[in-house]
Enzyme design. Structure first.
Site, PDB file in Angstrom:
ATOM      1  CE  LYS A  11     -26.786 -22.009  26.536  1.00 45.64           C
ATOM      2  NZ  LYS A  11     -28.114 -22.334  27.660  1.00 45.64           N
ATOM      3  N   GLY A  12     -22.073 -19.452  26.425  1.00 44.89           N
ATOM      4  CA  GLY A  12     -20.962 -20.292  26.786  1.00 44.89           C
ATOM      5  C   GLY A  12     -19.670 -20.479  25.996  1.00 44.89           C
ATOM      6  NE  ARG A  41     -31.105 -25.196  20.880  1.00 41.40           N
ATOM      7  CZ  ARG A  41     -31.277 -26.197  21.615  1.00 41.40           C
ATOM      8  NH1 ARG A  41     -32.048 -27.169  21.108  1.00 41.40           N
ATOM      9  NH2 ARG A  41     -31.007 -26.116  22.654  1.00 41.40           N
ATOM     10  CB  VAL A  90     -26.785 -29.218  15.002  1.00 43.45           C
ATOM     11  CG1 VAL A  90     -25.772 -27.973  15.303  1.00 43.45           C
ATOM     12  CG2 VAL A  90     -26.993 -29.742  16.424  1.00 43.45           C
ATOM     13  CE1 TYR A 144     -21.837 -33.540  27.034  1.00 46.25           C
ATOM     14  CE2 TYR A 144     -20.418 -34.321  28.841  1.00 46.25           C
ATOM     15  CZ  TYR A 144     -20.695 -33.309  27.735  1.00 46.25           C
ATOM     16  OH  TYR A 144     -19.846 -32.333  27.610  1.00 46.25           O
ATOM     17  CE  LYS A 163     -19.696 -33.524  24.202  1.00 46.94           C
ATOM     18  NZ  LYS A 163     -19.742 -32.433  23.132  1.00 46.94           N
ATOM     19  CB  THR A 189     -21.299 -23.375  30.497  1.00 42.12           C
ATOM     20  OG1 THR A 189     -21.263 -24.778  30.467  1.00 42.12           O
ATOM     21  CG2 THR A 189     -19.679 -23.023  29.998  1.00 42.12           C
TER      22      THR A 189
END
Ligand code: NAP
Length: 241
Positions: A14-15, A36, A62, A164, A168, A199
């Site tokens: 998706k996204g 997944r 992952v 988050y 990154k 998204t």
């Protein structure tokens, strides 16, 4: 006749990942849809194949060693090599993310998926990438991971987040280390930021489409052999670290 390029996109059900897969497929490449969840994966593969993409499903979590090893085996058996790996799968780790009140499990989830997951998948795929004549790795990052942006007054970097955004930043640092180790190989590894796209990741609040967000990954996936490595780009150019 030139060989068909083989790519794997993680989190492609998706996204932005889905749109990266669609874009690479439109180049005539064979694209592994790493996902997944079986139902979501099969439905994405069916939709892409209906649109003319040479897509194949790759069961892939992952965060799971065995799943990632199985994914590498599947690609080896199918193609014998991998030309392009797009590490796109990512999570915010959920909310809230205020540093002083966060549940550390939230931080752990973001790092496990966005950083360790990328290392796990990359290292599992490297033997296959080394068999390619022009291997490329694209890690999907975010400008919220830019410490320069985070510390520039007035810069648009989203809400305060201790999971988050730092995940990154960590991914960016990790990618630089890969670029250094791989600098004497033909593997180009770069970071892409898709911009703020609508998204599931942000409750569809983003202002760009997932397709627009996919463009930077498609560009970095198809860099020429003399292209950059160890850099961080968005559509506007280099992103400051
Ligand atoms: P999304 O719609 O939430 O999609 C995330 C994808 O990652 C889904 O396919 C999800 O699979 C997958 N994923 C999550 N954890 C996984 C795991 N453990 N194993 C395998 N797949 C996993 O998010 P998106 O906006 O497209 O984000 C794609 C990438 O762009 C992420 O790395 C994100 O950080 C980055 N990014 C997004 C934005 C934005 O504005 N959207 C901005 C900057 C950067 P499930 O469906 O199974 O959950």
């Amino acid at each position: 006749m030139t060989e068909q390029t083989i790519a794997l996109v993680t989190g492609a059900n998706k996204g932005i990942g889905y749109e990266i897969a669609a874009g690479l497929g439109a180049l005539g490449w064979s694209v592994g849809i790493g996902a997944r969840d079986q139902e979501r994966r099969e439905s994405a593969v069916a939709k892409l194949r209906a649109a003319g993409v040479d897509a194949f499903g790759v069961p892939l979590d992952v965060t799971d060693d065995a799943s990632v090893a199985d994914a590498a085996r599947l690609i080896e058996e199918r193609a014998g090599r991998l030309d392009v790996l797009v590490n796109n799968a990512g999570t915010t780790g959920n909310a809230p993310q205020m540093p002083t009140t966060v549940d550390v499990a939230t931080v752990r989830t973001a790092v496990e998926t966005n950083v360790i997951g990328v290392i796990r998948v990359t290292n599992a795929m490297l033997p296959l990438l080394r068999r390619s004549s022009s291997p490329r790795i694209v890690n999907m990052s975010s400008t919220v991971g830019s410490l320069t942006r985070q510390t520039t007054p007035g810069a648009e970097v989203g809400p305060t987040s201790v999971a988050y955004s730092p995940s990154k930043t960590f991914l960016n640092a990790v990618t630089v280390q890969y670029a250094k180790e791989l600098s004497d190989t033909n593997i180009l590894i770069n970071l892409g930021c898709p911009g703020y796209c609508a998204t599931d990741l942000n409750g569809f609040r983003g202002v760009r489409t997932a397709q627009q967000g996919a463009a930077i990954a498609i560009r970095l996936a198809s860099l020429p052999d003399d292209g950059p490595t160890g850099h961080f780009f968005d559509d506007a150019g280099e992103v400051p670290w």
